[in-house]
Each structure stands twice: as C-alpha cells, then as structure tokens.
Design a protein around this motif. Structure first.
Motif, short mmCIF file in Angstrom:
data_model
loop_
_atom_site.label_atom_id
_atom_site.label_comp_id
_atom_site.label_asym_id
_atom_site.label_seq_id
_atom_site.Cartn_x
_atom_site.Cartn_y
_atom_site.Cartn_z
N THR A 24 0.85 -1.19 0.00
CA THR A 24 0.00 0.00 0.00
C THR A 24 0.88 1.23 0.00
OG1 THR A 24 -1.48 -1.23 1.43
CG2 THR A 24 -2.05 1.02 1.02
N VAL A 25 1.85 1.27 -0.87
CA VAL A 25 2.87 2.30 -0.84
C VAL A 25 2.87 3.07 -2.14
CG1 VAL A 25 5.32 2.74 -0.67
CG2 VAL A 25 4.30 0.97 0.68
N ASP A 29 4.58 11.95 4.11
CA ASP A 29 3.70 13.00 3.60
C ASP A 29 4.34 13.54 2.33
OD1 ASP A 29 1.72 14.90 3.31
OD2 ASP A 29 2.73 16.35 4.61
N ALA A 30 3.73 13.27 1.19
CA ALA A 30 4.30 13.66 -0.09
C ALA A 30 3.68 14.97 -0.58
CB ALA A 30 4.06 12.56 -1.12
N GLU A 31 4.53 15.86 -1.03
CA GLU A 31 4.09 17.13 -1.62
C GLU A 31 4.72 17.25 -3.00
OE1 GLU A 31 1.90 19.20 -0.48
OE2 GLU A 31 1.59 18.24 1.47
N PRO A 80 -0.26 10.21 -3.09
CA PRO A 80 -0.99 10.11 -1.81
C PRO A 80 -0.05 9.76 -0.67
CG PRO A 80 -2.11 8.87 -3.54
CD PRO A 80 -0.76 9.22 -4.07
N SER A 81 -0.25 10.37 0.49
CA SER A 81 0.51 10.04 1.68
C SER A 81 0.07 8.67 2.19
CB SER A 81 0.30 11.10 2.76
OG SER A 81 0.74 12.37 2.29
N GLN A 82 1.01 7.93 2.83
CA GLN A 82 0.72 6.56 3.20
C GLN A 82 1.43 6.17 4.49
OE1 GLN A 82 -1.28 4.45 1.70
NE2 GLN A 82 -1.57 5.23 -0.38
N THR A 142 0.13 7.18 -7.87
CA THR A 142 -0.05 8.56 -8.31
C THR A 142 -1.53 8.80 -8.56
OG1 THR A 142 0.40 7.92 -10.61
CG2 THR A 142 2.23 8.82 -9.33
N ASP A 143 -1.99 10.01 -8.27
CA ASP A 143 -3.41 10.32 -8.40
C ASP A 143 -3.55 11.76 -8.83
OD1 ASP A 143 -6.12 10.41 -8.29
OD2 ASP A 143 -6.31 10.08 -6.14
#
Length: 421
Positions: free
Chosen positions: A23-24, A82-84, A101-103, A132-133
């Motif tokens: 789930t990464v 937390d991805a930006e 998305p953060s995971q 990616t979304d």
C-alpha cells in the motif's frame, strides 16, 4: 453514461501502470522502487544496510547478517510519509497538486539463532511500490488519472557462518502484487457526451510469484565488516479485469474482459561497509544498483481487445539501470541513546511521465535508538527527501503535446520496536 458517438483510439491514447508495494506510493526515488523497510535504517538514510545489523530488520537486506545475532529478536516498524509533489502545466487545467498520496508503510522481521553458526528468519515487507493520483478533471485525462501498485514480500531466510570471517545467507520470496489504473476523458469529454471525470478505461489485476535473494558478510574484525546482497528479479503476470467504458478504445462495443500484463520487478544488488571508529562513533555507506533496463513498457493483452490486435493498452517506457549512494554515521551518546544521521542520492531511472514522475532524490536523515532495558529498544527516524525539478513533455489525444514540470518533496517519519527474547 450517454455516449453520442464512438471513436477509435490509437495505442498512444491508452493508459499506463507499473507495479508493487505494501500500500505504498512511488516515493523513494527511482522508478517504482521503495526503501522504507525499517526505521533503524531510515535514521541513517539506509546507508550501510547490507552490513550494519542494528535490528532484526537487517535480514531483509542481507540474510547473512543473521549470524551476528546471539538471541532471537523481533522488529516491527511503521513509517508514514507525507508527499508534496506537484505537476505544473501551462494552465490550471493542465496542472495537479499533491499527486502522490501520503501513506503508512508497515514492516516486521524475526531472527532466530539456532546455534553459534546458523540462524533463520522471516521478513514481511516490500521492495517496490507506486501510487499517483492526478485530478480527475485533468485536461490530459487519457494519460493522467490514477495508478497504483501494491505488493507484500513474505521472505523466509537462513544464514550460515562458514568461518569467523565469512557468513552466507539465502532467502525465498513469496510476493503478492496487485495493480490498478484509471484514465479519464478530461479535455475529450465533449466529444463523447461525457464529463471530464468520467472514465475512458480501467484495469486491475494481481498475481503471486516466487523470487530469491542471497547475501554475504565479511568480518575483518569486530569493528570492520562488508556486506554484499543480491535480490533476483521477478517476472509478474498480473491477471485481472480490463474495462472499456467507451466503444473504440480496445473492445468493439465496449465492455469488460480478462486481460493479462507481464511486469518485471528488477534485480537489485547492494554493497555496504561498516566501520566502528571508536567506542562512540561508527560510519557506514552503501551503493545500491537496480537493473531498471528490464522495464521497457507496460501493456495488457486479451483476445477480446481486437481493435488493437489483442492489446488492451500499451505505454512504452524508457528506463536505464540506476544507482543509489548513501553515507551515514552513528554516535553512542550514552548507554541508552544512540544517534544516527545520513545522506543519500537516489538517481532517477527513467524518463519522467505523468504516471511515474521519476526524479533524482536527495535524502537528509536523522534518528535515534533508545535502549530501554536488556530486552526492549525503540528506534525513531525522520527524513526529508528533496526531489529534483523535472521538465518533460507528453502527448495526449485530447490536448496534443504539452510541457510539464514535476517538483516537490517528501517528509518521512517512523517508529520501530525491537524485542530480544
């Protein structure tokens, strides 16, 4: 969904996928590889992973290090990132923010010494991942949309100390992998009487596969050792449902069918060194190579996708083998607290695209280990990953060729508990 008219899409219109992780999201750097397999390693930017052996998690990188344990040990970790990461085009409709998305990323390991020379272990973790979304109304929806990979690696292993200097280890991997991709009409919605967020196509599939890994540990003395590990590539055959929501993409008249995709998990090799300089200070380093040249395209096929000669979708990729370089240090502040720090460079592996925004990544990491008592210890880690700005162009059926820029960073935190029996 009302469709005013059908339209045949050429192969360049169709989607892209890739595959694997717990789930990464695709967050560590090159391609769809991930490196979040322990918090003890996070605090030093995963430098020295094939030689350090500071928790049971070390067996995941180099099974030979299990011979260094004199007591059974369990390690369980949880990492959150937390991805930006933003993609910017030449208009708001061609831009999308926060596309990864953060995971939460879990992992667990157990090492059990059998005697002075042999040990066994079991790891549950992941080596690859993608997520990616983009905005569902992204103008180039036929090449944007969302892409996800999920894998779990169940990895039993055994290690044997050949002599006081050399230990060897080997493991078998049972990998579960699943993937999903969705693409949207975006700027082509008006041609089909649809909304921009309506789907053109979707695909999801999964597979179980076996792999293997080996490792060696060379101990010059108690203060200096070198590790070498090798994880063989795995060819996954994902089987699942492909749906053509608009007649003309792949299936005459639209509808769903079973489609198969062959996706490689590339070979990985790592060399590491560890040197205890004095009672307090140690340094460690790694060079990790990934055979990304194995990955040339993502496609799915079915005899029902007769419009494109049995191909449901196809996306060529341009990838080359890549390296990850890391260096770090540990300092024993007092009997209970050990401090960690590290720096790493993850080289990008392939051309940047909307579905896989591959970028060079620079890691700045810090962490600590707290020894509560003779049995319990806890690891904490924090890393800032600075992703390079990458400019690229992609061609959409609905919006022609456009220039994009991908840029951003990740903030990664984690905690790990270790128990010695």
């Amino acid at each position: 969904m009302a469709v005013k008219k059908a339209r045949v899409f050429p192969l360049s219109t169709t989607a892209t996928l890739v595959l694997s992780a717990l789930t990464v999201s695709q967050a560590n750097a090159a391609g769809y590889q991930i490196a979040f397999d322990s918090v003890s390693g996070l605090g030093r930017a995963y430098a020295g992973e094939a030689a350090v052996s500071d928790s049971a998690a070390s067996m995941g990188r180099n099974p030979a290090m299990m011979t260094l344990f004199d007591r059974p040990e369990f390690s369980g970790s949880m990492i959150y990132f937390d991805a930006e990461i933003d993609v910017t085009g030449n208009s708001a409709a061609q831009s999308s923010s926060d596309i990864i998305p953060s995971q939460f990323v879990p992992a667990s390991y157990y090492v059990h010494p059998l005697n002075d020379q042999m040990a066994v272990g079991l790891g549950l973790y992941a080596n690859y991942g993608l997520g990616t979304d983009l905005n569902n109304e992204f103008l180039a929806g036929d090449i944007g949309g969302d892409t996800e990979l999920f894998t779990v690696n169940i990895n039993p292993a055994v290690a044997y100390q050949v002599n006081p200097m050399l230990s060897l280890g080997a493991g078998i991997s049972l990998v579960y992998a699943s993937g999903e991709v969705n693409r949207h009409y975006g700027g082509g919605a008006d041609n089909f009487g649809a909304q921009p967020s309506d789907k053109i196509l979707s695909w999801d599939g999964d597979d179980w596969a076996f792999g293997w890994n080996v490792g060696a540990l060379l101990e010059l003395d108690e203060s200096n050792r070198f590790g070498l590990s090798y994880r063989a590539g795995i060819d996954l055959k994902l089987e699942g449902t492909f749906t053509d929501f608009s007649p003309g993409v792949a299936i005459p008249g639209g509808g769903s069918t079973t489609a198969v995709s062959n996706v490689p998990l590339p070979t990985i090799a790592e060399f590491s060194g560890f040197h205890q300089l004095n009672d307090k200070l140690a340094i460690h380093y790694s060079a990790l190579w990934t055979q990304w040249s194995e990955y040339k395209e993502f496609s799915a096929s079915s005899s029902d996708c007769s419009i494109n000669g049995g191909i449901c979708f196809l996306k060529p990729e341009k990838y080359n083998d890549s390296w990850r370089w890391a260096i770090g240090a540990m300092y024993q502040l007092n009997p209970a607290i050990k401090l960690r720090a590290g720096f790493a460079l993850d080289e990008k592996a392939g051309e940047t695209t909307l579905s896989i925004p591959d970028q060079d990544a620079y890691w700045y990491s810090t962490g600590m280990n707290y020894q509560l008592d003779d049995n319990w210890s806890f690891d904490f880690g924090l890393a800032y990953m600075d992703r390079s700005d990458e400019s690229f162009a992609e061609t959409s059926l609905f919006t022609a060729n456009h220039d994009y820029t991908a840029k951003g960073y990740l903030l990664i935190v984690g905690a790990q508990a270790n128990y010695r029996f």
